[in-house]
Design a protein around this motif. Structure first.
Motif, PDB file in Angstrom:
ATOM      1  N   SER A  57     -32.230 -15.022 -15.640  1.00 52.64           N
ATOM      2  CA  SER A  57     -31.530 -16.372 -16.263  1.00 52.64           C
ATOM      3  C   SER A  57     -31.581 -17.125 -14.706  1.00 52.64           C
ATOM      4  O   SER A  57     -30.898 -18.432 -14.901  1.00 52.64           O
ATOM      5  CB  SER A  57     -30.183 -15.941 -16.346  1.00 52.64           C
ATOM      6  OG  SER A  57     -29.246 -15.322 -15.473  1.00 52.64           O
ATOM      7  N   ASN A  58     -31.788 -16.925 -13.483  1.00 50.46           N
ATOM      8  CA  ASN A  58     -32.027 -17.530 -12.563  1.00 50.46           C
ATOM      9  C   ASN A  58     -33.203 -18.447 -12.527  1.00 50.46           C
ATOM     10  O   ASN A  58     -33.731 -19.048 -11.573  1.00 50.46           O
ATOM     11  CB  ASN A  58     -31.744 -17.023 -10.948  1.00 50.46           C
ATOM     12  CG  ASN A  58     -32.883 -15.812 -10.869  1.00 50.46           C
ATOM     13  OD1 ASN A  58     -33.862 -15.703 -11.508  1.00 50.46           O
ATOM     14  ND2 ASN A  58     -32.579 -14.760 -10.079  1.00 50.46           N
ATOM     15  N   GLY A  59     -34.074 -18.331 -13.469  1.00 52.75           N
ATOM     16  CA  GLY A  59     -35.261 -19.176 -13.769  1.00 52.75           C
ATOM     17  C   GLY A  59     -36.579 -18.577 -13.038  1.00 52.75           C
ATOM     18  O   GLY A  59     -37.666 -19.223 -13.213  1.00 52.75           O
ATOM     19  N   GLU A  60     -36.380 -16.986 -12.793  1.00 52.81           N
ATOM     20  CA  GLU A  60     -37.387 -16.371 -12.085  1.00 52.81           C
ATOM     21  C   GLU A  60     -38.301 -15.350 -12.813  1.00 52.81           C
ATOM     22  O   GLU A  60     -37.335 -14.864 -13.724  1.00 52.81           O
ATOM     23  CB  GLU A  60     -37.124 -15.900 -10.827  1.00 52.81           C
ATOM     24  CG  GLU A  60     -36.503 -17.034  -9.688  1.00 52.81           C
ATOM     25  CD  GLU A  60     -37.749 -17.936  -9.127  1.00 52.81           C
ATOM     26  OE1 GLU A  60     -38.868 -17.606  -9.359  1.00 52.81           O
ATOM     27  OE2 GLU A  60     -37.477 -19.125  -8.527  1.00 52.81           O
ATOM     28  N   ARG A  61     -39.366 -15.177 -12.850  1.00 48.36           N
ATOM     29  CA  ARG A  61     -40.023 -13.874 -13.368  1.00 48.36           C
ATOM     30  C   ARG A  61     -40.358 -12.945 -12.412  1.00 48.36           C
ATOM     31  O   ARG A  61     -41.037 -13.172 -11.199  1.00 48.36           O
ATOM     32  CB  ARG A  61     -41.278 -14.251 -14.055  1.00 48.36           C
ATOM     33  CG  ARG A  61     -42.275 -13.012 -14.658  1.00 48.36           C
ATOM     34  CD  ARG A  61     -43.379 -13.478 -15.398  1.00 48.36           C
ATOM     35  NE  ARG A  61     -42.873 -13.316 -16.842  1.00 48.36           N
ATOM     36  CZ  ARG A  61     -43.600 -13.444 -17.944  1.00 48.36           C
ATOM     37  NH1 ARG A  61     -44.803 -13.427 -17.633  1.00 48.36           N
ATOM     38  NH2 ARG A  61     -43.114 -13.640 -19.277  1.00 48.36           N
ATOM     39  N   VAL A  62     -39.666 -11.500 -12.365  1.00 45.32           N
ATOM     40  CA  VAL A  62     -40.046 -10.493 -11.619  1.00 45.32           C
ATOM     41  C   VAL A  62     -41.240  -9.520 -12.395  1.00 45.32           C
ATOM     42  O   VAL A  62     -41.009  -9.108 -13.493  1.00 45.32           O
ATOM     43  CB  VAL A  62     -38.763  -9.805 -11.284  1.00 45.32           C
ATOM     44  CG1 VAL A  62     -39.061  -8.429 -10.597  1.00 45.32           C
ATOM     45  CG2 VAL A  62     -37.547 -10.531 -10.698  1.00 45.32           C
ATOM     46  N   ALA A  63     -41.985  -8.901 -11.385  1.00 46.94           N
ATOM     47  CA  ALA A  63     -43.004  -7.910 -12.040  1.00 46.94           C
ATOM     48  C   ALA A  63     -42.593  -6.576 -11.322  1.00 46.94           C
ATOM     49  O   ALA A  63     -42.508  -6.400 -10.033  1.00 46.94           O
ATOM     50  CB  ALA A  63     -44.255  -8.634 -11.595  1.00 46.94           C
ATOM     51  N   ILE A  64     -42.668  -5.553 -12.390  1.00 48.37           N
ATOM     52  CA  ILE A  64     -42.265  -4.134 -11.717  1.00 48.37           C
ATOM     53  C   ILE A  64     -43.556  -3.441 -12.332  1.00 48.37           C
ATOM     54  O   ILE A  64     -43.718  -3.479 -13.454  1.00 48.37           O
ATOM     55  CB  ILE A  64     -41.073  -3.782 -12.379  1.00 48.37           C
ATOM     56  CG1 ILE A  64     -39.927  -4.596 -11.892  1.00 48.37           C
ATOM     57  CG2 ILE A  64     -40.800  -2.377 -12.147  1.00 48.37           C
ATOM     58  CD1 ILE A  64     -38.534  -4.370 -12.719  1.00 48.37           C
ATOM     59  N   ARG A  65     -43.846  -2.581 -11.286  1.00 50.78           N
ATOM     60  CA  ARG A  65     -45.020  -1.795 -11.548  1.00 50.78           C
ATOM     61  C   ARG A  65     -44.504  -0.386 -12.022  1.00 50.78           C
ATOM     62  O   ARG A  65     -43.788   0.078 -11.383  1.00 50.78           O
ATOM     63  CB  ARG A  65     -46.183  -1.412 -10.211  1.00 50.78           C
ATOM     64  CG  ARG A  65     -46.832  -0.073 -10.652  1.00 50.78           C
ATOM     65  CD  ARG A  65     -48.276  -0.726 -11.507  1.00 50.78           C
ATOM     66  NE  ARG A  65     -48.715  -1.623 -11.124  1.00 50.78           N
ATOM     67  CZ  ARG A  65     -49.846  -2.168 -11.707  1.00 50.78           C
ATOM     68  NH1 ARG A  65     -50.166  -1.669 -13.015  1.00 50.78           N
ATOM     69  NH2 ARG A  65     -50.686  -3.184 -11.303  1.00 50.78           N
ATOM     70  N   LEU A  66     -44.736   0.106 -13.274  1.00 49.93           N
ATOM     71  CA  LEU A  66     -44.356   1.256 -13.992  1.00 49.93           C
ATOM     72  C   LEU A  66     -45.186   2.567 -13.396  1.00 49.93           C
ATOM     73  O   LEU A  66     -46.408   2.091 -13.552  1.00 49.93           O
ATOM     74  CB  LEU A  66     -44.355   1.186 -15.521  1.00 49.93           C
ATOM     75  CG  LEU A  66     -43.250  -0.041 -15.890  1.00 49.93           C
ATOM     76  CD1 LEU A  66     -43.309   0.159 -17.414  1.00 49.93           C
ATOM     77  CD2 LEU A  66     -41.739   0.237 -15.525  1.00 49.93           C
ATOM     78  N   MET A  67     -44.606   3.632 -12.965  1.00 49.72           N
ATOM     79  CA  MET A  67     -45.596   4.366 -12.669  1.00 49.72           C
ATOM     80  C   MET A  67     -45.298   5.761 -13.476  1.00 49.72           C
ATOM     81  O   MET A  67     -44.434   6.718 -13.127  1.00 49.72           O
ATOM     82  CB  MET A  67     -45.140   4.845 -10.940  1.00 49.72           C
ATOM     83  CG  MET A  67     -45.209   3.596 -10.230  1.00 49.72           C
ATOM     84  SD  MET A  67     -47.206   3.151  -9.998  1.00 49.72           S
ATOM     85  CE  MET A  67     -47.589   4.681  -9.022  1.00 49.72           C
ATOM     86  N   PRO A  68     -46.049   6.027 -14.447  1.00 47.30           N
ATOM     87  CA  PRO A  68     -46.199   6.965 -15.235  1.00 47.30           C
ATOM     88  C   PRO A  68     -46.517   8.379 -14.474  1.00 47.30           C
ATOM     89  O   PRO A  68     -46.180   9.404 -15.032  1.00 47.30           O
ATOM     90  CB  PRO A  68     -47.134   6.791 -16.320  1.00 47.30           C
ATOM     91  CG  PRO A  68     -48.046   5.683 -16.140  1.00 47.30           C
ATOM     92  CD  PRO A  68     -47.159   4.877 -15.028  1.00 47.30           C
TER      93      PRO A  68
END
Length: 233
Positions: A57-68
């Motif tokens: 909601s702060n207008g930003e996109r965060v990318a998270i690497r998921l590690m199976p």
């Protein structure tokens, strides 16, 4: 369920077998060691099935690497809930400066979760460094993770092997730093949309809040409601 983080180290227990056995049990076949990558890929075009986007909601996109490789069951749960839209609109309900930001509870109280069964722990040797994404759980119950997770602001190695580390922020950590602090925050940051990169959803932004209508008195003593963006005759 009240999901809160603790840094307690649980003592190991020792199980004793029977004093004597009539027959020696057959030797169990040792399990093959699980391959676990240490390096976290940061290329947003690589293995997009295992990249989680959080549009905040702060207008930003965060990318998270998921590690199976680290926690296959937890990664599967996060992707399932994400594709169900479970995280959309959910706030960061517990945000401690210098520690972490926690979300994933649709009630916003820290006591809720999904209707899916709790997960078995998948502790691994990966350290809780800045940007680590790990699963919250119920007190000392190691097998109570469900939907809530947290993002670490600074290294917290006391959490290693006590919480299931399943990923790491690989883009826009400053947006995580900007999440509103509080337990709960007075004006919490929330997830507008969570998505898996492979699904190619465009970034979602919070809807603007409409300005309140104004009441204008007229010469005849009546009043007229003026709605912003309209033309009054």
């Amino acid at each position: 369920m009240f999901k809160r983080l603790t840094a307690s180290i649980l003592a190991a227990s020792i199980a004793f077998g029977p004093a004597a056995a009539q027959e020696a049990p057959a030797e169990a076949t040792p399990e093959a060691p699980r391959t676990m990558r240490i390096a976290v890929p940061t290329d947003l075009n690589e293995d997009r099935e295992n990249i989680l986007f959080l549009d905040l909601s702060n207008g930003e996109r965060v990318a998270i690497r998921l590690m199976p490789d680290w926690a296959p069951g937890h990664v599967e749960r996060i992707k399932l809930l994400t594709r169900q839209g479970f995280y959309d609109g959910v706030v960061f309900h517990r945000v401690i400066d210098g520690f972490m930001a926690q979300t994933g509870d649709p009630t916003g109280t820290g006591e809720g979760g999904s209707t899916l069964p709790d997960l078995e722990k998948e502790f691994n040797p990966m350290p809780h460094v800045r940007g680590t994404v790990s699963m919250a759980r119920l007190g000392d119950n190691e097998n109570s993770a469900n939907s809530q997770f947290f993002i670490v602001f600074y290294p917290r190695l006391a959490l290693d092997r006590n919480y299931t580390n399943f990923g790491r922020v690989i883009a826009n950590m400053p947006a995580v730093d900007a999440i509103q602090r509080g337990e709960p925050p007075a004006n919490p940051t929330y997830i507008v949309q969570a998505s898996i990169a492979a699904d190619n959803k465009p970034q979602a932004f919070p809807q603007p809040v409409a300005a309140p209508a104004q009441i204008a008195p007229q010469l005849d003593g009546t009043t007229v409601e003026i709605v912003p963006g309209t033309v009054q005759e």
